[in-house]
Design a protein around this motif. Structure first.
Motif, PDB file in Angstrom:
ATOM      1  N   LEU A 211       0.825  -1.211   0.000  1.00 48.64           N
ATOM      2  CA  LEU A 211       0.000   0.000   0.000  1.00 48.64           C
ATOM      3  C   LEU A 211       0.856   1.257   0.000  1.00 48.64           C
ATOM      4  N   ASP A 212       1.964   1.257   0.749  1.00 51.70           N
ATOM      5  CA  ASP A 212       2.793   2.469   0.767  1.00 51.70           C
ATOM      6  C   ASP A 212       3.455   2.710  -0.583  1.00 51.70           C
ATOM      7  N   GLU A 213       3.772   1.651  -1.341  1.00 49.25           N
ATOM      8  CA  GLU A 213       4.300   1.818  -2.696  1.00 49.25           C
ATOM      9  C   GLU A 213       3.231   2.415  -3.610  1.00 49.25           C
ATOM     10  N   ALA A 214       2.008   1.898  -3.475  1.00 48.14           N
ATOM     11  CA  ALA A 214       0.908   2.389  -4.305  1.00 48.14           C
ATOM     12  C   ALA A 214       0.592   3.853  -4.006  1.00 48.14           C
ATOM     13  N   LEU A 215       0.797   4.270  -2.761  1.00 47.79           N
ATOM     14  CA  LEU A 215       0.513   5.647  -2.367  1.00 47.79           C
ATOM     15  C   LEU A 215       1.648   6.613  -2.702  1.00 47.79           C
ATOM     16  N   HIS A 216       2.803   6.083  -3.077  1.00 48.66           N
ATOM     17  CA  HIS A 216       3.923   6.973  -3.369  1.00 48.66           C
ATOM     18  C   HIS A 216       3.571   7.848  -4.576  1.00 48.66           C
ATOM     19  N   PRO A 217       3.867   9.148  -4.507  1.00 49.11           N
ATOM     20  CA  PRO A 217       3.451  10.043  -5.599  1.00 49.11           C
ATOM     21  C   PRO A 217       4.021   9.700  -6.968  1.00 49.11           C
ATOM     22  N   LEU A 218       5.142   8.966  -7.025  1.00 52.80           N
ATOM     23  CA  LEU A 218       5.685   8.583  -8.337  1.00 52.80           C
ATOM     24  C   LEU A 218       4.880   7.482  -9.004  1.00 52.80           C
ATOM     25  N   THR A 219       4.086   6.727  -8.252  1.00 52.08           N
ATOM     26  CA  THR A 219       3.277   5.660  -8.842  1.00 52.08           C
ATOM     27  C   THR A 219       2.141   6.293  -9.631  1.00 52.08           C
ATOM     28  N   LEU A 220       2.132   6.039 -10.919  1.00 51.66           N
ATOM     29  CA  LEU A 220       1.261   6.778 -11.840  1.00 51.66           C
ATOM     30  C   LEU A 220       0.127   5.901 -12.373  1.00 51.66           C
ATOM     31  N   LEU A 221      -1.079   6.459 -12.356  1.00 51.91           N
ATOM     32  CA  LEU A 221      -2.195   5.896 -13.104  1.00 51.91           C
ATOM     33  C   LEU A 221      -2.182   6.618 -14.439  1.00 51.91           C
ATOM     34  N   ALA A 222      -1.795   5.922 -15.489  1.00 45.75           N
ATOM     35  CA  ALA A 222      -1.510   6.572 -16.775  1.00 45.75           C
ATOM     36  C   ALA A 222      -2.614   6.322 -17.789  1.00 45.75           C
ATOM     37  N   PHE A 223      -2.950   7.381 -18.527  1.00 48.36           N
ATOM     38  CA  PHE A 223      -3.969   7.329 -19.559  1.00 48.36           C
ATOM     39  C   PHE A 223      -3.408   7.709 -20.930  1.00 48.36           C
ATOM     40  N   GLY A 224      -2.179   8.214 -20.962  1.00 52.42           N
ATOM     41  CA  GLY A 224      -1.643   8.674 -22.232  1.00 52.42           C
ATOM     42  C   GLY A 224      -0.129   8.673 -22.253  1.00 52.42           C
ATOM     43  N   MET A 225       0.425   8.962 -23.426  1.00 54.22           N
ATOM     44  CA  MET A 225       1.863   9.082 -23.638  1.00 54.22           C
ATOM     45  C   MET A 225       2.083   9.928 -24.885  1.00 54.22           C
ATOM     46  N   TYR A 226       3.167  10.695 -24.896  1.00 53.80           N
ATOM     47  CA  TYR A 226       3.502  11.551 -26.039  1.00 53.80           C
ATOM     48  C   TYR A 226       2.363  12.507 -26.395  1.00 53.80           C
ATOM     49  N   GLY A 227       1.622  12.975 -25.403  1.00 53.19           N
ATOM     50  CA  GLY A 227       0.565  13.942 -25.648  1.00 53.19           C
ATOM     51  C   GLY A 227      -0.706  13.362 -26.222  1.00 53.19           C
ATOM     52  N   GLU A 228      -0.793  12.045 -26.317  1.00 54.61           N
ATOM     53  CA  GLU A 228      -1.975  11.384 -26.858  1.00 54.61           C
ATOM     54  C   GLU A 228      -2.450  10.310 -25.884  1.00 54.61           C
ATOM     55  N   VAL A 229      -3.693   9.828 -26.078  1.00 54.71           N
ATOM     56  CA  VAL A 229      -4.162   8.725 -25.252  1.00 54.71           C
ATOM     57  C   VAL A 229      -3.330   7.488 -25.568  1.00 54.71           C
ATOM     58  N   LEU A 230      -3.285   6.559 -24.630  1.00 58.38           N
ATOM     59  CA  LEU A 230      -2.471   5.357 -24.802  1.00 58.38           C
ATOM     60  C   LEU A 230      -2.896   4.571 -26.032  1.00 58.38           C
ATOM     61  N   PRO A 231      -1.949   4.137 -26.865  1.00 61.69           N
ATOM     62  CA  PRO A 231      -2.271   3.185 -27.921  1.00 61.69           C
ATOM     63  C   PRO A 231      -2.624   1.836 -27.294  1.00 61.69           C
ATOM     64  N   PRO A 232      -3.409   1.004 -27.962  1.00 59.20           N
ATOM     65  CA  PRO A 232      -3.785  -0.294 -27.390  1.00 59.20           C
ATOM     66  C   PRO A 232      -2.586  -1.126 -26.957  1.00 59.20           C
ATOM     67  N   GLN A 233      -1.517  -1.151 -27.764  1.00 57.71           N
ATOM     68  CA  GLN A 233      -0.372  -1.995 -27.448  1.00 57.71           C
ATOM     69  C   GLN A 233       0.411  -1.513 -26.235  1.00 57.71           C
ATOM     70  N   ASN A 234       0.138  -0.296 -25.778  1.00 56.24           N
ATOM     71  CA  ASN A 234       0.822   0.246 -24.606  1.00 56.24           C
ATOM     72  C   ASN A 234      -0.048   0.250 -23.356  1.00 56.24           C
ATOM     73  N   GLY A 235      -1.192  -0.448 -23.411  1.00 57.53           N
ATOM     74  CA  GLY A 235      -1.987  -0.635 -22.207  1.00 57.53           C
ATOM     75  C   GLY A 235      -3.238   0.194 -22.101  1.00 57.53           C
ATOM     76  N   ALA A 236      -3.787   0.648 -23.232  1.00 57.93           N
ATOM     77  CA  ALA A 236      -5.013   1.441 -23.223  1.00 57.93           C
ATOM     78  C   ALA A 236      -6.152   0.684 -22.525  1.00 57.93           C
ATOM     79  N   PRO A 237      -7.101   1.425 -21.959  1.00 55.96           N
ATOM     80  CA  PRO A 237      -7.134   2.881 -21.835  1.00 55.96           C
ATOM     81  C   PRO A 237      -6.504   3.404 -20.546  1.00 55.96           C
ATOM     82  N   VAL A 238      -6.147   2.493 -19.618  1.00 52.92           N
ATOM     83  CA  VAL A 238      -5.532   2.935 -18.364  1.00 52.92           C
ATOM     84  C   VAL A 238      -4.583   1.850 -17.868  1.00 52.92           C
TER      85      VAL A 238
END
Length: 334
Positions: A211-238
């Motif tokens: 839980l403390d790892e999950a709460l660390h501010p560097l742990t990211l819930l990511a929706f995009g990369m390179y200014g665009e939404v995630l491509p399917p092969q990179n784990g879309a949509p989250v």
């Protein structure tokens, strides 16, 4: 295990080391011209198939909707290192649900439908609920963070991710006092994901953090990369991005987040416990049983025979996350 690196530690050359984009786009233009003349209909058909195959493997920027994000001011959230090319980051992937080859996800992930999409948060929380993907997007402002991501096979990427700290979501569901770990469950759709029909892993793919790892501010819930939404092969949509751990800890295409009291079983740990520990922090002093982790190679960096760089403890984020593991034997808890 199906990961069988050659002596140089890689299964395939990277796309950017094969053919420059200008070269293959120029070739496609020439093929179209030939197909319109004496070469005839057969060449036109062949040229069309070749162009489609190349575009599937080398998706250019602009294919995905934009995802505006403010530049992160978080310590450790930005690096001045050269960013990996979009071409490499979207065509050289580990996403076993779409195949075990590095190019398989880019070829096969077009079948992934990311709308509608929900993520259920359950387990030891006071406010369990199911979020629609658009609700998740609005929970917090999107930040751009340039993170390294390291693979156990000896290569790494530097990617501008867009998302927000997972802690923003965790606070809203209010974990109970007995919650010590967070389990992440990903999509396992046999119709859309051909790799799920294999026995490589125990599906669905699962991962976990303290839980403390999950709460660390560097742990990211990511929706995009390179200014665009995630491509399917990179784990879309989250997806998850945990930059101080090996890449397989950053679970893709999340559908469930579960809060539990005991350490959850994880996909690669279940498959090969002696090779893939629960923590999987980047540690140059802990070799993989079949190769060293003391050095790494940045994808797309100066060709296949470039000198490798030394692996940094915690992937370069030791100053930010080292205190999480104070007093732990990091060779035992690998």
């Amino acid at each position: 295990m199906l990961i069988r690196p050659r002596d140089n530690g890689f299964l395939h050359p990277f796309p950017s080391e094969i053919t420059p984009r200008a070269a293959y786009t120029g070739r496609r233009a020439l093929l179209r011209q030939l197909a319109g003349g004496a070469a005839g209909a057969a060449l036109a058909s062949w040229a069309g198939r070749a162009a489609l195959a190349e575009e599937a493997l080398y998706p250019p920027p602009g294919r995905q909707p934009t995802l505006p994000a403010r530049r992160s001011a978080l310590a450790g959230g930005v690096t001045m290192e050269k960013v990996t090319s979009y071409q490499d980051a979207t065509s050289y992937n580990n996403f076993y649900e779409f195949g075990s080859g590095k190019g398989d996800p880019a070829r096969n992930a077009g079948t992934l439908k990311t709308r509608p999409w929900t993520v259920t948060v359950e387990g030891l929380v006071h406010k369990p609920r199911t979020f629609d993907i658009d609700e998740l997007l609005k929970l917090s402002a999107q930040e751009e963070r340039i993170y390294r991501l390291r693979c156990v096979e000896g290569w790494s990427m530097v990617i501008p991710w867009a998302g927000y700290s997972l802690a923003e979501l965790i606070r809203r569901v209010e974990p109970q006092g007995s919650a010590k770990y967070v389990e992440f469950v990903t999509l396992a759709d046999k119709a859309a994901m051909p790799g799920v029909n294999s026995r490589i892993l125990d599906w669905p793919y699962t991962e976990g953090l303290r839980l403390d790892e999950a709460l660390h501010p560097l742990t990211l819930l990511a929706f995009g990369m390179y200014g665009e939404v995630l491509p399917p092969q990179n784990g879309a949509p989250v997806r998850l991005v945990v930059p101080w751990k090996y890449g397989f800890k950053s679970a893709k295409s999340l559908v469930k987040i579960r809060f539990v009291e005991h350490e959850p079983a994880t996909a690669w740990n279940k498959t090969a416990k002696n090779e893939y520990g629960f923590y999987s922090n980047v540690n140059p002093d802990v070799p993989h049983p079949r190769w060293s982790q003391a050095t790494e190679r940045r994808i797309g960096e100066d060709g296949l025979f470039a000198k490798k760089r030394k692996t940094l403890p915690f992937n370069g984020y030791e100053g930010q996350v080292g205190p999480l593991y104070a007093g732990m034997d990091l060779k035992k808890f690998y």
